[in-house]
Design an enzyme around this catalytic site. Sequence first.
Site, PDB file in Angstrom:
ATOM      1  N   SER A   1       1.010  -1.285  -0.078  1.00  0.00           N
ATOM      2  CA  SER A   1       0.020   0.151   0.096  1.00  0.00           C
ATOM      3  C   SER A   1       1.041   1.374  -0.020  1.00  0.00           C
ATOM      4  O   SER A   1       1.505   1.575  -1.155  1.00  0.00           O
ATOM      5  CB  SER A   1      -0.952   0.050   1.102  1.00  0.00           C
ATOM      6  OG  SER A   1      -1.861   1.089   1.049  1.00  0.00           O
TER       7      SER A   1
ATOM      8  N   ASP B   1      -2.571   6.077  -3.323  1.00  0.00           N
ATOM      9  CA  ASP B   1      -1.384   5.482  -2.683  1.00  0.00           C
ATOM     10  C   ASP B   1      -0.941   4.312  -3.496  1.00  0.00           C
ATOM     11  O   ASP B   1      -1.502   4.069  -4.606  1.00  0.00           O
ATOM     12  CB  ASP B   1      -1.776   4.912  -1.297  1.00  0.00           C
ATOM     13  CG  ASP B   1      -2.841   3.842  -1.259  1.00  0.00           C
ATOM     14  OD1 ASP B   1      -3.899   3.953  -2.128  1.00  0.00           O
ATOM     15  OD2 ASP B   1      -3.167   3.054  -0.402  1.00  0.00           O
TER      16      ASP B   1
ATOM     17  N   ASP C   1      -1.293   1.096  -3.938  1.00  0.00           N
ATOM     18  CA  ASP C   1      -2.105   0.100  -4.664  1.00  0.00           C
ATOM     19  C   ASP C   1      -3.460   0.556  -4.798  1.00  0.00           C
ATOM     20  O   ASP C   1      -4.304  -0.177  -5.358  1.00  0.00           O
ATOM     21  CB  ASP C   1      -2.262  -1.122  -3.520  1.00  0.00           C
ATOM     22  CG  ASP C   1      -3.058  -0.879  -2.225  1.00  0.00           C
ATOM     23  OD1 ASP C   1      -3.083   0.272  -1.959  1.00  0.00           O
ATOM     24  OD2 ASP C   1      -3.558  -1.677  -1.638  1.00  0.00           O
TER      25      ASP C   1
END
Length: 444
Positions: free
Chosen positions: A102, A239, A241
């Site tokens: 992430s 972000d 992902d």
Amino acid sequence: MRRLFGTDGVRGLANGELLTPEFAVGVCASAARTLSNGAGRRPVAVVGRDPRASGEMLEAAVVAGLTSAGADAIRVGVLPTPGVAHLVVEAGADLGVMISASHNPMPDNGIKLFAAGGHKLPDDVEAEIERGIGHAATRPTGEAIGRVWDAPDATTVYVDHLLSAAPGSLNGLKVVVDCAHGAASVAAPEAYRQAGADVIALHAEPDGLNINDGVGSTHLEPLRRAVVEQGADLGIAHDGDADRCLAVDGAGNVVDGDRIMAVLALAMREAGELAHDTLVATVMSNLGLHIAMREAGITLDTTKVGDRYVLERLRAGGFSLGGEQSGHVVMPGHATTGDGLLTALRLMSRVASTGSSLAELASVMTPLPQVLRNVVVGDRDAVAASDRVAEAVAKAEAELGETGRVLLRPSGTEQLVRVMVEAPTSEEADAVAARLADVVATAS
């Protein structure tokens, strides 16, 4: 065995102490056995990743683990986390695996698991998968070994899904999108352009090493500058992902997840889409969101921190909108998990359809000054049981009344207690937080 899964899968330094190829093989083999639907066919898994370099190594290990347990693996390559969850549904798969850390820096990576239907796993299923790691199991041989396929059209399928969920055209809207050199670098600009926006893509050239490197939703300054310099209507930040979205208005001011949810809640209620006139958020959402929703006649239902808990409450209550201040926003009618691209499309559609600027729409909520202090303690449980701490919190709450809020939250992984205070002024919030932090620090 120590608990491996956090609130969003397993995460750590790639090829470090925990997140090794050997671990990825074990956890995915166990997941394939645990999540098999038992319908007389071998399970099918969708496997995606963000572009960080270690994802290539871990993808090979994940696929090896799945196929060694007799599961077929569909590799979708670099794709946002919500895209993987959607393709689990599209493929009728038994599970999904997303390899991503992430918003974490490049050296980290992680493994997120989805069950059939694209849903995150409950605690008891994660515990069962953990118990099965490394345990002896009958291994398939011959034709029973899982097979591997690639899905080169995965991004197209996901973008088509996003466009079907967008309520209107973005014609006339100029947007800068910061892709964090992450998983959204192809899908986000493509989706926004196809929806009609004039798109300026920022940080959309991943090389495996530059993901989240001073860019994206955790580093908003480059996007704020670009929006002003380009004369754009707004900016969108993802972000690594792309399961979260933050925004920037035309003047370069940040619009966080709370204000995005406020805008979307009003839009969905107007369209008759806000089930039970209720928004679900976590206890960390700003008191300003509570006030704005109360004034609008919308119920705000709160959960503990973590988008998985928001998801659980949404499903249990039959609600249609929820999320976190950090930009995880969930719309169960269109996605099974937080989807930053879907959030951005719905937000931009509201701007385009109303003719109002993002700043005007976001002004429905006035955030209260919020101070967060992380206090190192010797024993989190002792702090929770302390009468002195309880008395100090009660005194602070009495002082603030309805104009502020106090929240003490133990860390789930460290000997820390997070002290959060909201008040009418930054000075008052600082003073109350400092006083509480002193009490917490000496209570264990």
